[in-house]
Enzyme design. Structure first.
Site, PDB file in Angstrom:
ATOM      1  N   HIS A   1       0.855  -1.195   0.000  1.00 48.48           N
ATOM      2  CA  HIS A   1       0.000   0.000   0.000  1.00 48.48           C
ATOM      3  C   HIS A   1       0.887   1.240   0.000  1.00 48.48           C
ATOM      4  O   HIS A   1       2.113   1.139  -0.138  1.00 48.48           O
ATOM      5  CB  HIS A   1      -1.008  -0.032   1.151  1.00 48.48           C
ATOM      6  CG  HIS A   1      -0.416  -0.060   2.543  1.00 48.48           C
ATOM      7  ND1 HIS A   1       0.330   0.971   3.059  1.00 48.48           N
ATOM      8  CD2 HIS A   1      -0.484  -0.996   3.529  1.00 48.48           C
ATOM      9  CE1 HIS A   1       0.682   0.683   4.301  1.00 48.48           C
ATOM     10  NE2 HIS A   1       0.216  -0.526   4.602  1.00 48.48           N
TER      11      HIS A   1
ATOM     12  N   HIS B   1       4.149   1.378   2.283  1.00 51.07           N
ATOM     13  CA  HIS B   1       5.323   0.659   1.760  1.00 51.07           C
ATOM     14  C   HIS B   1       5.901   1.417   0.563  1.00 51.07           C
ATOM     15  O   HIS B   1       7.114   1.490   0.381  1.00 51.07           O
ATOM     16  CB  HIS B   1       4.952  -0.747   1.281  1.00 51.07           C
ATOM     17  CG  HIS B   1       4.177  -1.552   2.283  1.00 51.07           C
ATOM     18  ND1 HIS B   1       2.879  -1.941   2.063  1.00 51.07           N
ATOM     19  CD2 HIS B   1       4.521  -2.024   3.497  1.00 51.07           C
ATOM     20  CE1 HIS B   1       2.451  -2.637   3.112  1.00 51.07           C
ATOM     21  NE2 HIS B   1       3.424  -2.687   4.002  1.00 51.07           N
TER      22      HIS B   1
ATOM     23  N   CYS C   1       2.616  -9.276  21.302  1.00 52.32           N
ATOM     24  CA  CYS C   1       1.718  -8.770  20.253  1.00 52.32           C
ATOM     25  C   CYS C   1       2.061  -9.511  18.970  1.00 52.32           C
ATOM     26  O   CYS C   1       3.178  -9.403  18.469  1.00 52.32           O
ATOM     27  CB  CYS C   1       1.872  -7.262  20.052  1.00 52.32           C
ATOM     28  SG  CYS C   1       0.985  -6.691  18.584  1.00 52.32           S
TER      29      CYS C   1
ATOM     30  N   CYS D   1       3.019  -7.165  15.987  1.00 50.66           N
ATOM     31  CA  CYS D   1       4.400  -6.651  15.985  1.00 50.66           C
ATOM     32  C   CYS D   1       5.417  -7.786  16.048  1.00 50.66           C
ATOM     33  O   CYS D   1       6.604  -7.545  15.854  1.00 50.66           O
ATOM     34  CB  CYS D   1       4.666  -5.736  17.167  1.00 50.66           C
ATOM     35  SG  CYS D   1       3.621  -4.294  17.215  1.00 50.66           S
TER      36      CYS D   1
ATOM     37  N   CYS E   1      -1.511  -2.817  22.557  1.00 53.54           N
ATOM     38  CA  CYS E   1      -0.398  -2.457  21.683  1.00 53.54           C
ATOM     39  C   CYS E   1      -0.727  -1.112  21.031  1.00 53.54           C
ATOM     40  O   CYS E   1      -1.809  -0.958  20.460  1.00 53.54           O
ATOM     41  CB  CYS E   1      -0.218  -3.531  20.609  1.00 53.54           C
ATOM     42  SG  CYS E   1       0.715  -2.927  19.196  1.00 53.54           S
TER      43      CYS E   1
ATOM     44  N   HIS F   1      -1.379  -1.762  17.068  1.00 55.03           N
ATOM     45  CA  HIS F   1      -2.438  -2.654  16.587  1.00 55.03           C
ATOM     46  C   HIS F   1      -3.731  -2.530  17.383  1.00 55.03           C
ATOM     47  O   HIS F   1      -4.749  -3.101  16.990  1.00 55.03           O
ATOM     48  CB  HIS F   1      -1.934  -4.098  16.560  1.00 55.03           C
ATOM     49  CG  HIS F   1      -0.847  -4.287  15.547  1.00 55.03           C
ATOM     50  ND1 HIS F   1       0.489  -4.122  15.842  1.00 55.03           N
ATOM     51  CD2 HIS F   1      -0.910  -4.562  14.223  1.00 55.03           C
ATOM     52  CE1 HIS F   1       1.195  -4.314  14.748  1.00 55.03           C
ATOM     53  NE2 HIS F   1       0.391  -4.568  13.752  1.00 55.03           N
TER      54      HIS F   1
ATOM     55  N   LYS G   1      -3.400   5.449  11.450  1.00 49.51           N
ATOM     56  CA  LYS G   1      -2.303   5.036  10.591  1.00 49.51           C
ATOM     57  C   LYS G   1      -2.876   4.170   9.468  1.00 49.51           C
ATOM     58  O   LYS G   1      -3.721   3.312   9.710  1.00 49.51           O
ATOM     59  CB  LYS G   1      -1.315   4.217  11.418  1.00 49.51           C
ATOM     60  CG  LYS G   1      -0.157   3.666  10.625  1.00 49.51           C
ATOM     61  CD  LYS G   1       0.654   2.688  11.468  1.00 49.51           C
ATOM     62  CE  LYS G   1       1.752   2.031  10.657  1.00 49.51           C
ATOM     63  NZ  LYS G   1       2.334   0.883  11.319  1.00 49.51           N
TER      64      LYS G   1
ATOM     65  N   LYS H   1      -2.513  -2.360   6.880  1.00 48.84           N
ATOM     66  CA  LYS H   1      -3.260  -3.499   6.343  1.00 48.84           C
ATOM     67  C   LYS H   1      -4.244  -4.017   7.375  1.00 48.84           C
ATOM     68  O   LYS H   1      -5.332  -4.457   7.039  1.00 48.84           O
ATOM     69  CB  LYS H   1      -2.297  -4.594   5.901  1.00 48.84           C
ATOM     70  CG  LYS H   1      -1.329  -5.017   6.990  1.00 48.84           C
ATOM     71  CD  LYS H   1      -0.073  -5.604   6.406  1.00 48.84           C
ATOM     72  CE  LYS H   1       1.036  -5.565   7.440  1.00 48.84           C
ATOM     73  NZ  LYS H   1       2.345  -5.522   6.872  1.00 48.84           N
TER      74      LYS H   1
HETATM   75  O1  ME8 Z   1       7.593  -4.221   9.880  1.00 44.97           O
HETATM   76  N1  ME8 Z   1       3.161   5.027   7.038  1.00 44.97           N
HETATM   77  O2  ME8 Z   1       7.099  -5.101   7.809  1.00 44.97           O
HETATM   78  P1  ME8 Z   1       5.794  -4.261   7.382  1.00 44.97           P
HETATM   79  C1  ME8 Z   1       4.445   5.027   6.696  1.00 44.97           C
HETATM   80  N2  ME8 Z   1       8.718  -7.085   8.219  1.00 44.97           N
HETATM   81  N3  ME8 Z   1       5.145   3.913   6.391  1.00 44.97           N
HETATM   82  C2  ME8 Z   1       4.494   2.740   6.416  1.00 44.97           C
HETATM   83  C3  ME8 Z   1       3.126   2.678   6.763  1.00 44.97           C
HETATM   84  C4  ME8 Z   1       2.440   3.889   7.080  1.00 44.97           C
HETATM   85  N4  ME8 Z   1       1.151   3.936   7.373  1.00 44.97           N
HETATM   86  N5  ME8 Z   1       2.755   1.380   6.709  1.00 44.97           N
HETATM   87  C5  ME8 Z   1       3.862   0.663   6.330  1.00 44.97           C
HETATM   88  C6  ME8 Z   1       7.789  -5.016   8.988  1.00 44.97           C
HETATM   89  N6  ME8 Z   1       4.911   1.487   6.148  1.00 44.97           N
HETATM   90  C7  ME8 Z   1       8.942  -5.980   9.080  1.00 44.97           C
HETATM   91  C8  ME8 Z   1      10.229  -5.250   8.761  1.00 44.97           C
HETATM   92  S1  ME8 Z   1      12.870  -5.215   8.314  1.00 44.97           S
HETATM   93  C9  ME8 Z   1      14.127  -6.267   8.501  1.00 44.97           C
HETATM   94  C10 ME8 Z   1      11.453  -6.120   8.805  1.00 44.97           C
HETATM   95  C11 ME8 Z   1       6.252   1.075   5.709  1.00 44.97           C
HETATM   96  O3  ME8 Z   1       5.265  -4.938   6.170  1.00 44.97           O
HETATM   97  C12 ME8 Z   1       7.352   1.621   6.607  1.00 44.97           C
HETATM   98  O4  ME8 Z   1       8.573   1.536   5.919  1.00 44.97           O
HETATM   99  O5  ME8 Z   1       4.884  -4.078   8.532  1.00 44.97           O
HETATM  100  C13 ME8 Z   1       7.312   0.638   7.751  1.00 44.97           C
HETATM  101  O6  ME8 Z   1       8.470   0.690   8.565  1.00 44.97           O
HETATM  102  C14 ME8 Z   1       7.199  -0.660   6.982  1.00 44.97           C
HETATM  103  O7  ME8 Z   1       6.349  -0.333   5.860  1.00 44.97           O
HETATM  104  C15 ME8 Z   1       6.621  -1.803   7.793  1.00 44.97           C
HETATM  105  O8  ME8 Z   1       6.390  -2.878   6.915  1.00 44.97           O
END
Ligand code: ME8
Length: 513
Positions: free
Chosen positions: A19, A22, A127, A130, A144, A147, A296, A299
């Site tokens: 989304h 990301h 959680c 997380c 949390c 979440h 925020k 997903k």
């Molecule tokens: O945390 N606003 O993966 P994730 C801004 N797998 N950035 C956002 C966002 C939002 N509302 N939503 C997602 C993980 N992001 C782990 C990471 S790293 C070794 C492992 C972006 O799929 C932002 O970069 O939950 C956030 O840190 C990341 O997606 C979290 O992705």
């Protein structure tokens, strides 16, 4: 030899499809990768997917799939989304890749042999969103903060990483490297975390509860904790893809994340690196959240904007521009359709798009598309003033980029766009054309403006690569000349060079009243 630099996005979980959140981090890193490449640096841009752990096991179960085929499918969606969006990543890592699994086991064994992993019992509030335990003081109303769910109490025997052993070393490292974590607010937050005991980190999950993970090399009854596994990708993928000189890239490693995953990146990861005998990364760059209204975008809340849909409706560059221009890196921003439409129409349709059309239209109307010479006689001070506006915009944009202030960099470039509009109004080529004696000056004005467009294409390239290429194509500029910052103004195009007729770059969004 070119300086080497390693730029990373987080590895996104495959429990949902990409989304806007990301896409933001990915576009930020893509922009910087393009900036560094244009400065002659050797960039390794890494992105990928995080595929192990409870969350993914649960998501695949909910869809009646096995975790592997589920991860294969969603990881492919991330990859093809970034391909379609023109993201210039150099390598896409999956935490299920063999080389990654092997390296995680190697690191675990090394840390275990060094005495930094021990067996013990632990109970805590966990959680699943997380994938980590929470201390009571971190919860908000017992929930949390991300979440908004109550963590589950889990008690079991597990392996622990002696993270506490590295607390002082990490604090000293942060103090010796004031720019390690930026912006400063996040560095202070981490310093705050380090004022309390950080404890040890539970790094295993019993197979009786979870099998979807990397088996511990020293106890096959357990799999590795997903964060210990995932963070190591930043090194495993680099070693795999650049086996000969990965250390040189690692010396220039910069991670980009949002604040949700600050603790794993600022506390878990550097202490894991220290225990594994590897240097700490060079920079951790932390941005805020994209919100939808008050919440925020996520997903789990389901309130998401999809990148491919935005690309389809407005073009990738329109979306990139909005993301980079609207958010001050570090602070939160809201996505609203109104804000998007306003920026698009004001800055893109009426701004750059209109400027390019006007210049090309005049070049065709007055000279059949042929660029005219600029001579001693036809040159004026105003031309130098416009050139100076571009030099200033570039200097300021480069300085802003060093601070990851993408919105400021774009604001500076748009000042150069405004300077072109002002130049057109003041030089009034459409008026002086009526006086035959002034026509060579009209030719010079338009040459200067074509030059300005060439520089604009060059400055926009990292932020809006498709637009930059389109402007260059409309100018029929040779790629070498387009990219040359040193080529003097008035010398970009040989007299007689034909430019294309205008084409709308950013058709206005019609907003229903
Ligand atoms: O945390 N606003 O993966 P994730 C801004 N797998 N950035 C956002 C966002 C939002 N509302 N939503 C997602 C993980 N992001 C782990 C990471 S790293 C070794 C492992 C972006 O799929 C932002 O970069 O939950 C956030 O840190 C990341 O997606 C979290 O992705």
């Amino acid at each position: 030899m070119a300086e080497k630099i390693h730029l990373t996005t987080p590895l996104y979980y495959v429990n949902a499809e990409p989304h806007l959140g990301h896409t933001y981090t990915t576009v930020v890193v893509d922009t910087l990768a393009r900036v560094h490449r244009s400065m002659g640096r050797d960039v390794f841009f890494l992105t990928g997917t995080d595929e192990h752990g409870d969350k993914i096991a649960q998501a695949s179960q909910a869809r009646g799939s096995d975790p592997r085929s589920y991860a294969d499918r969603v990881s492919a969606v991330f990859r093809s989304t970034w391909d379609t969006c023109g993201i210039s990543y150099d390598h896409f890592v999956r935490t299920t890749d063999d080389y990654h699994v092997a390296f995680v086991r190697e690191v675990m064994q090394k840390v275990y042999d060094a005495g930094d992993i021990y067996f013990g019992e632990y109970g805590g509030r966990y959680c699943f969103g997380c994938e980590r335990f929470y201390a009571d003081r971190e919860l908000v109303d017992g929930k949390c903060p991300d979440h908004k769910t109550e963590p589950e109490w889990i008690a079991e025997e597990n392996y622990f990483f002696r993270m506490s052993r590295y607390q002082q070393a990490l604090l000293a490292h942060l103090e010796a490297n004031p720019d390690l974590i930026a912006p400063a607010g996040y560095r202070n937050e981490v310093l705050g975390l380090l004022r309390e005991p950080i404890g040890d980190l539970c790094i295993s999950r019993p197979k009786s509860r979870l099998t979807w993970g990397i088996e511990l090399p020293f106890d096959d009854r357990y799999v590795c904790y997903v964060w210990f596994d995932a963070l190591i990708n930043y090194v495993s993928a680099l070693r795999h893809a650049r086996p000969d000189d990965w250390q040189e890239y690692w010396a220039g490693a910069h991670h980009f994340i949002a604040k949700d995953i600050l603790k794993p990146h600022s506390v878990f990861w550097p202490t894991i690196l220290m225990a594994a005998g590897l240097p700490v990364y060079r920079g951790l760059h932390v941005h805020g959240y994209w919100n939808m209204g008050e919440s925020k975008m996520s997903k789990s809340l389901g309130n998401v904007i999809r990148p491919l849909e935005m690309r389809e409706r407005f073009g990738m560059d329109g979306f990139r521009y909005f993301l980079l221009r609207e958010m001050a890196f570090g602070s939160d921003s809201s996505f609203t359709e109104d804000a998007f439409n306003t920026r698009f129409n004001a800055d893109l349709s009426n701004g750059v798009g209109n400027l390019v059309s006007r210049v090309l239209a005049m070049q065709h109307k007055y000279f059949g598309g042929a660029v005219q010479p600029v001579t001693e006689d036809t040159r004026r001070v105003a031309d130098d003033t416009l050139e100076a506006a571009f030099v200033e915009a570039e200097t300021r944009a480069v300085a802003a980029l060093e601070k990851a202030a993408f919105h400021v960099a774009l604001e500076e470039i748009w000042k150069a766009v405004a300077a072109c509009d002002k130049y057109i109004v003041e030089m009034a080529p459409f008026k002086i054309w009526k006086d035959e004696a002034e026509r060579p000056r009209v030719g010079a004005i338009l040459h200067v403006l074509c030059d300005a467009l060439r520089h604009l294409a060059r400055l926009l390239a990292p932020f809006m690569p498709e637009t930059s290429a389109k402007i260059a194509a409309l100018l029929r500029a040779e790629p070498g000349r387009l990219a040359d910052p040193a080529l003097p103004w008035g010398a970009s195009f040989a007299p007689g060079h034909l430019v294309e007729p205008p084409e709308p770059l950013f058709p206005r969004i019609e907003v229903p009243r």
